[in-house]
Write a protein that holds these residues in place. Sequence first.
Motif, PDB file in Angstrom:
ATOM      1  N   SER A 157       0.849  -1.187   0.000  1.00  0.00           N
ATOM      2  CA  SER A 157       0.000   0.000   0.000  1.00  0.00           C
ATOM      3  C   SER A 157       0.888   1.241   0.000  1.00  0.00           C
ATOM      4  O   SER A 157       1.781   1.359   0.838  1.00  0.00           O
ATOM      5  N   ILE A 158       0.642   2.131  -0.944  1.00  0.00           N
ATOM      6  CA  ILE A 158       1.371   3.391  -0.994  1.00  0.00           C
ATOM      7  C   ILE A 158       0.409   4.505  -0.607  1.00  0.00           C
ATOM      8  O   ILE A 158      -0.612   4.729  -1.266  1.00  0.00           O
ATOM      9  N   GLU A 159       0.734   5.171   0.478  1.00  0.00           N
ATOM     10  CA  GLU A 159      -0.088   6.280   0.973  1.00  0.00           C
ATOM     11  C   GLU A 159       0.256   7.572   0.225  1.00  0.00           C
ATOM     12  O   GLU A 159      -0.624   8.301  -0.220  1.00  0.00           O
ATOM     13  N   LYS A 160       1.567   7.849   0.094  1.00  0.00           N
ATOM     14  CA  LYS A 160       2.036   9.045  -0.604  1.00  0.00           C
ATOM     15  C   LYS A 160       3.145   8.648  -1.563  1.00  0.00           C
ATOM     16  O   LYS A 160       3.932   7.755  -1.272  1.00  0.00           O
ATOM     17  N   TYR A 161       3.211   9.341  -2.712  1.00  0.00           N
ATOM     18  CA  TYR A 161       4.219   9.000  -3.719  1.00  0.00           C
ATOM     19  C   TYR A 161       4.647  10.223  -4.510  1.00  0.00           C
ATOM     20  O   TYR A 161       3.805  10.998  -4.978  1.00  0.00           O
ATOM     21  N   ASN A 162       5.966  10.392  -4.648  1.00  0.00           N
ATOM     22  CA  ASN A 162       6.582  11.380  -5.527  1.00  0.00           C
ATOM     23  C   ASN A 162       5.979  12.775  -5.352  1.00  0.00           C
ATOM     24  O   ASN A 162       5.482  13.381  -6.304  1.00  0.00           O
ATOM     25  N   SER A 163       6.063  13.269  -4.131  1.00  0.00           N
ATOM     26  CA  SER A 163       5.536  14.587  -3.815  1.00  0.00           C
ATOM     27  C   SER A 163       6.615  15.415  -3.137  1.00  0.00           C
ATOM     28  O   SER A 163       7.055  15.080  -2.026  1.00  0.00           O
TER      29      SER A 163
END
Length: 198
Positions: A157-163
Amino acid sequence: MSSTRFTKWFIFFTLIISVALTSCQKDETVKDLDAVKTTAAADSTSNLSIINTPGNFLAGKGILKITIEDSTYTFDAAKDSVAFINVHNGDSKYFGITAINKDHTMSFGVSSIGFAAANINTKIAGSQFLFRTNEKKPMLQYTLTQFTGEEESGKISIEKYNSQNLIAKGTFFTFLAKDDKANSPFYRVEGSFDLQLK
């Protein structure tokens, strides 16, 4: 079955190449991501675009934790080599996390089919954990098992990505065994990652 096995080994071969590249670069204190991309691009022997493609990141800060058999192992991106990669092989697309510690006594990889993105929950496609407890003992290897007794290989599970400075933050679980036999015990593995560029 053999096609599935090949796909999983291809993923791990790709992940190991990425770990080796990032590990060597970390050891040489390469801090700048553009320098990492240039080094990888200059390697004419590589036909797999790993580090030098969009969506591949060498973490400069953050933690990857893995818990197996009541023990927790930690990779610290400030000193160990931890990479988040996207692999495109024809129509097949995978993403994953690879890590190797500074002493080269522990490495881990986990991957999933598809594109990495925020707020996703996808099936584990492959995973492997290698470590050595001391120099006198052989390397201990755990790999994704096919014999969990259920149709479940685990989820990432990815909550946040590339931010901004954040590469990826999320959790995963899977089932790993010490060999690929039907009667071998397997273990639920849980992990978390919070990786940043610097």
